[in-house]
Design a protein around this motif. Structure first.
Motif: not given
Ligand code: 5AD
Ligand code: SF4
Length: 446
Positions: A130-132, A176
């Motif tokens: 995931s990006d975060s 992240k």
């Protein structure tokens, strides 16, 4: 009755912390922890940072199959770095594995497990990055009261340094950062539940806040905000990269009383030529300067480190550079490993690999030196005043009172005898160190 579960954890402190969270969450949903042979669900939280931890995972899968063979419903959830690396292809060779949880997939575990219990033929795989940072519910729950005296808090995950030997950027993805407010809220909840010490976790904590998920707060600022929370007496963090160690962070060691005078600072090699081949982006002069600056900011600082021996192309003179820097830095302890190829890394493709015996021979020399330094360091503590954070009763019996084990600000285990009934876990006990053992200290209360 809800199913029974058993968790096996390999690797770093982040894995241990993640497994703790999953165990708490499953217990909240009514699942019951059990010994391996009685478990319907076995969670294997894995590590692939070096060859040895990875091999342990495969032998554990064999042991699980053997121990649960009487129960046709028993199944395995494979989590962590090996799960991320292999993905759903593990389903082919291991019929018991029905769930694969990569690095960013762990938060889906509780719901996925419920689904697998309802759909007995299903298999699920969560390996997308995931990006975060995915926030997890129930990082701390009322059932945790009182919290353990020493608690761990994730602040970021992932790394994009791509050191030549390292598989972490491939298994944990890019960095992240967790939102600052979420980190602070978890720290506050742990302190309110009785924790006294917090260790912040991340693959490269110095890079906190610098990725796209960051919210403008840098690592030194995060430390300041956590150090100001009521109830906190000790603050630590792992792991930091020498190339990203800011002046502000050095200053924090001089200014924040709660920050422990102990730093784990992975060196990896003492030779500039090998450090360059590793892609570490610093040399031995920088590393030693950092140590000097930190000791100037905080004279009682002690350092520990990670070292790889036998990196491709390492010559005897390179290894000598490692031995001399280890003496110069006077590490209180070090973890040292033989280089092993990790799939997909730059070093895997390098020429001039060393043979196993050459690597083992260097490892033995390095470890003999470190053992000498570690013992000398412990002996230097004798006669010093310290404060112990009591963890629990020690195994050693005594006729003079109760034997306790605690840790000093350096994280060293210290044994102490206290009058019966006078101590409890989480107490901070002023003490004087009286004797150095091989890997621990003895102290008396003052
Ligand atoms: N071979 C040997 N040791 C390694 N480490 C990381 N990758 C490898 C490898 N391929 C060591 C480093 C790191 C620690 C967690 O594991 O020293 O700091
Ligand atoms: Fe691996 Fe280097 Fe990132 Fe540390 S900084 S996790 S050694 S790639």
């Amino acid at each position: 009755m809800r199913p029974s579960f058993h968790i096996m954890t390999f690797g770093c402190q982040m894995n241990v912390n993640d497994s703790d969270w999953l165990a708490r969450t499953l217990a909240q949903r009514g699942f019951v922890q059990s010994p391996l042979a009685e478990a319907e669900l076995v969670i294997l939280n894995t590590c692939s940072v070096r060859e040895k931890p990875e091999q342990k995972v495969y032998s554990a899968l064999g042991r699980i199959a053997q121990a649960t063979r009487h129960n046709p419903k028993a199944f395995v959830a494979l989590a962590g770095c090996v799960a991320q690396q292999i993905g759903e292809s593990i389903f082919d060779g291991y019929p018991q594995v029905r769930l694969v949880l990569g690095s960013d997939g762990l938060s889906f575990a509780p719901d996925a497990i419920e689904r697998l219990l309802a759909e007995r033929d299903a298999r699920l795989c969560f390996t997308d990055f995931s990006d975060s940072y995915i926030e997890r519910p129930l990082e701390i729950s009322p059932g945790d009261r009182p919290a353990k005296p020493a608690a761990f808090v994730n602040i970021m995950q992932g790394c994009d340094n791509f050191c030549a030997y390292c598989i972490v950027p491939l298994t944990r993805g890019k960095p992240k950062s967790r939102p600052t407010e979420a980190v602070l809220a978890e720290c506050r909840a742990l302190l309110e539940a009785g924790a006294k010490e917090i260790t912040l976790l991340g693959q490269n904590v110095n890079a906190f806040g610098e990725d796209t998920a960051g919210d403008g707060t840098g690592f030194a600022e995060l430390l300041r905000r956590i150090a100001a929370l009521p109830g906190l007496t000790r603050l630590r963090f792992v792991t930091s990269h020498p190339k990203d160690f800011s002046t502000e962070l050095i200053r924090a060691f001089g200014e924040l009383e709660a920050l422990c005078p102990r730093l784990h600072l992975p060196l990896q090699a003492g030779s500039d030529r090998i450090l360059a081949r590793m892609g570490r982006k610093y040399g031995r002069t920088h590393y030693l300067k950092l140590i000097r600056q930190l000791r100037a900011a905080r004279p009682d600082m002690a350092f520990s480190t990670d070292i790889i021996v036998g990196f491709p192309g390492e010559r005897e003179e390179d290894f000598q550079d490692t031995l001399t820097i280890v003496e110069e830095a006077h590490f209180m302890s070090s973890f040292s490993f033989c280089y092993s190829d990790r799939p997909g890394t730059a070093a895997e493709r390098m020429p001039d690999k060393l043979d196993t015996n050459a690597k083992l021979e260097r490892l033995a020399r390095l470890q003999a030196l470190q053992e000498k330094l570690s013992f000398a360091w412990l002996q230097e503590r004798v006669g010093n005043d310290s404060v112990l954070l009591l963890e629990g009763p020690s195994r050693k019996a005594s006729s003079k009172g109760e034997a306790w084990q605690g840790r000093d600000p350096y994280g060293v285990p210290v044994n102490i005898i206290l009058p019966a009934g006078s101590g409890k876990p989480g107490d901070l006990v002023p003490a004087r160190v009286t004797e150095a053992k091989k890997h621990s200290l003895l102290a008396v209360a003052v």
